[in-house]
Motif scaffolding. Structure first.
Motif, mmCIF file in Angstrom:
data_model
loop_
_atom_site.group_PDB
_atom_site.id
_atom_site.type_symbol
_atom_site.label_atom_id
_atom_site.label_comp_id
_atom_site.label_asym_id
_atom_site.label_seq_id
_atom_site.Cartn_x
_atom_site.Cartn_y
_atom_site.Cartn_z
ATOM 1 N N ASP A 557 -6.002 -0.979 -6.887
ATOM 2 C CA ASP A 557 -6.734 -2.168 -6.316
ATOM 3 C C ASP A 557 -6.697 -1.884 -4.678
ATOM 4 O O ASP A 557 -6.137 -2.207 -3.954
ATOM 5 C CB ASP A 557 -5.695 -3.374 -6.563
ATOM 6 C CG ASP A 557 -6.231 -4.624 -5.876
ATOM 7 O OD1 ASP A 557 -7.506 -4.723 -5.693
ATOM 8 O OD2 ASP A 557 -5.485 -5.639 -5.703
ATOM 9 N N GLY A 558 -8.139 -1.580 -4.260
ATOM 10 C CA GLY A 558 -8.425 -1.589 -2.865
ATOM 11 C C GLY A 558 -8.152 -0.059 -2.417
ATOM 12 O O GLY A 558 -8.211 0.118 -1.051
ATOM 13 N N ASN A 559 -7.548 0.858 -3.047
ATOM 14 C CA ASN A 559 -6.900 2.181 -2.445
ATOM 15 C C ASN A 559 -5.882 1.954 -1.200
ATOM 16 O O ASN A 559 -6.144 2.699 -0.245
ATOM 17 C CB ASN A 559 -8.184 2.928 -1.973
ATOM 18 C CG ASN A 559 -8.795 3.389 -3.374
ATOM 19 O OD1 ASN A 559 -8.409 3.615 -4.340
ATOM 20 N ND2 ASN A 559 -10.178 3.803 -3.214
ATOM 21 N N ARG A 560 -5.035 0.896 -1.489
ATOM 22 C CA ARG A 560 -4.211 0.527 -0.475
ATOM 23 C C ARG A 560 -2.996 1.879 -0.363
ATOM 24 O O ARG A 560 -2.510 2.054 -1.475
ATOM 25 C CB ARG A 560 -3.662 -0.793 -0.432
ATOM 26 C CG ARG A 560 -4.500 -1.714 -0.180
ATOM 27 C CD ARG A 560 -3.960 -3.357 -0.326
ATOM 28 N NE ARG A 560 -3.412 -3.195 -1.695
ATOM 29 C CZ ARG A 560 -2.256 -3.362 -2.003
ATOM 30 N NH1 ARG A 560 -1.351 -2.996 -1.220
ATOM 31 N NH2 ARG A 560 -1.898 -3.629 -3.314
ATOM 32 N N LEU A 561 -2.513 2.272 0.776
ATOM 33 C CA LEU A 561 -1.497 3.106 0.708
ATOM 34 C C LEU A 561 -0.038 2.370 0.604
ATOM 35 O O LEU A 561 0.274 1.213 1.140
ATOM 36 C CB LEU A 561 -1.269 3.589 2.288
ATOM 37 C CG LEU A 561 -0.040 4.589 2.339
ATOM 38 C CD1 LEU A 561 -0.498 5.940 1.511
ATOM 39 C CD2 LEU A 561 0.021 5.158 3.760
#
Length: 596
Positions: A557-561
């Motif tokens: 979901d959004g390529n969040r770390l």
């Protein structure tokens, strides 16, 4: 990456269709190989004991050689020793361990000469009176056909293994008319996996071979029996007792075989001469009880139909066990299954004379299956094998109980089976327990480290160098606590990884722009990442392929770390899995104390 995200129960792909088509050919070829081997055995029997060229079945006891009969096994085993010395040493033994070794360490490759010499040597061994069965050699021969077929079409190692085992199962299915047992034998002993990509082609090959059998070897069960009457509760308890006794007998037989092998190993003779000594023991055993020579299907039928009294059965099993163990220990060629059936059947006849319930034939059948299941460590195969040999559906529950108890007895008594001990003596370890690999069940989110320390993309390289080398400098600035860090931009997107090794390289590169930032240094490079919902095994493969020790973990979901996974985290997967088992056991013990 999107493709990796789509997970399923199984890993089969469209190449399975190709293997299924090839399995049809391999199954038919395996059935043909079974027919050839059985005819070769009849031909060898006629040559050795009657001096005639004929492939019709012959009974060794009718031989006109009289006092010279004990010399026949000596001659046959001498020929086998010469074939092994100057042809291929792989023809020695009973076939199944050699097939297992080819699968485990030989990349499922079997040489063409083994495919030719193995059935020939086995035919000579059995035809000259060797107390063996044809199933081990036909498993090796059928496996060689499948392996050669796969090599011809340049298949992968996994596909080659599938066709090797398909050929082995086809040979067993055609020889005994037991296709389901052949499939189970493949699963319990040869495939070392439980996957549709391998099981389905094996099942097809076994079914094709069974369909070919009526035209080649005749229809119907090998040892037909009427349905057994249901046993009472006491009878089922006696089945468990017989299973334990068969398990103990399996341990004795296994110890005998390898005890004699150790004795032969101490002889000051080349191993080429060992089979000849084994042949001399076979000949002497034939003088004591000629029924112990050869495959002995007629003896198995006699045990099942109650035609052999207990005293005669005791003599038969004693002679058969000794000459079989000595001959196998000497390194001659032949199978173990038919002898195990005979010895187990004799045990069942003896047991029937001491218990008040059940028929002699039923106890003989149960004893056969229990002896086979315990010695080969293949209880499901043994249970269904006996069922398909006899078509005695009423014996299914007694067979299941006895095979399970026999298997349990040998597992507790012996570290290795009669099959795996030979492979272990050649320096290879086999694990016969199938479990779901924790790498294929655990997600990255379960093992990743969080929260994650990061470095901003706007950090100048000079500052980054000072950061990574701060432990050696008297500065008040932050110092690196880890070997590497994710580099993120203002939006929290991962641009790459920066490590101490990178910093040392930057410090020595003359082309590095002094005004650059970490973001500039990472620009244009590919970023290897993991996702929190990925299986740990997929990430481990990616680390190995890219040679990265740590990967940033992103959410889809959004390529969040969301975390960081390192090699040590992957190594801890097994520890986590083991801890879960121990924790469950501890809770059960606690629950028991509370209940008291």
């Amino acid at each position: 990456m999107a493709q990796d995200h789509v997970l399923g129960d199984f890993s089969a792909d469209r190449r399975l269709l190709m293997l299924m088509a090839m399995a049809v050919v391999v199954g038919a070829a395996g059935a043909g190989a079974a027919w050839v081997l059985l005819r070769l055995i009849d031909l060898a029997t006629n040559l050795f004991y009657f001096g005639r060229v004929s492939a019709t079945p012959a009974h060794i006891g009718d031989s006109p050689w009289g006092p010279f009969m004990p010399l026949v096994p000596v001659v046959g085993c001498l020929i086998i020793g010469l074939m092994a010395r100057y042809g291929s040493e792989k023809i020695r033994g009973h076939g199944i361990p050699e097939a297992m070794e080819a699968i485990l360490v030989g990349r499922s490759r079997i040489q063409p000469k083994v495919a030719l010499l193995k059935p020939l040597s086995s035919a000579i061994s059995i035809g000259s009176g060797g107390p063996f069965g044809a199933e081990g050699p036909i498993i090796m021969t059928g496996g060689a056909i499948g392996s050669l077929f796969a090599q011809f079409f340049h298949l992968t190692d996994a596909e080659r293994k599938t066709l090797l085992v398909a050929g082995a199962a086809a040979g067993m299915s055609a020889t005994f008319g037991t296709p389901v047992a052949a499939m189970l034998l493949a699963v319990e002993l040869l495939l070392f996996e439980w996957k549709p990509r391998s099981f389905i082609p094996v099942a097809i090959a076994a079914a094709v071979a069974a369909a070919c059998r009526p035209a080649l070897l005749g229809a119907g069960p090998l040892f037909p029996l009427a349905d057994s009457a249901p046993l009472p509760a006491a009878g089922l308890a006696l089945c468990a007792l017989l299973g334990v006794l068969a398990g103990l007998g399996s341990g004795v037989l296994t110890s005998l075989v390898y005890g004699f092998e150790d004795l032969f190993g101490r002889l000051p003779l080349h191993w080429m001469w060992w089979p000849m000594i084994g042949g001399a023991v076979i000949g002497l055993g034939g003088l004591v009880d000629p029924r112990a020579l050869g495959v002995g299907y007629d003896n198995i039928a006699g045990l099942l139909h109650g035609e052999i009294p207990p005293a005669s059965a005791l003599l038969l099993v004693a002679v058969k066990a000794v000459i079989w163990a000595v001959a196998l220990g000497s390194g001659t060629s032949g199978g173990v299954l038919a002898p195990l059936l005979m010895m187990g059947g004799a045990l069942g006849v003896l047991f029937a004379g001491a218990v008040p319930v059940g028929s002699t034939g039923e106890w003989a059948l149960v004893g056969m299956a229990a002896m086979m299941g315990g010695t080969m460590r293949a209880p499901l195969t043994a249970m269904i094998f006996a069922l398909e040999l006899s078509h005695d559906v009423g014996a299914l529950l007694p067979l299941a109980i006895a095979c399970a108890l026999s298997h349990g007895t040998t597992v507790l008594l012996l570290k290795r089976s009669i099959l795996t001990e030979k492979v272990a003596r050649r320096g290879h370890h086999i694990v016969r327990e199938y479990v779901v690999e924790p790498f294929e069940t655990m997600r990255v989110a379960q093992v990743m480290a969080q929260p994650v320390d990061t470095l901003p993309a706007g950090m100048p390289l000079a500052e980054a160098l000072a950061f990574f080398s701060g432990a050696d400098q008297a500065t008040d600035g932050p110092k690196a606590k880890h070997r590497s860090y994710p580099v993120v931009d203002a939006d929290g997107q991962v641009l790459g990884m920066a490590s101490r090794t990178d910093a040392l390289r930057w410090a020595t590169e003359e082309t590095t722009n002094e005004g650059w930032t970490l973001g500039d240094q990472c620009a244009g490079g590919s970023v290897a990442v993991a996702y929190d919902d990925e299986l740990v095994g997929r990430v481990a493969d990616r680390m190995a392929a890219t040679d990265h020790g740590r990967l940033p973990v992103l959410s889809r979901d959004g390529n969040r770390l969301v975390g960081l996974v390192a090699r040590r985290d992957l190594l801890a997967v097994r520890t986590v899995s083991r801890h879960q088992e121990q924790r469950r056991e501890a809770l059960l013990r606690l629950s028991g104390r509370q209940a008291r």
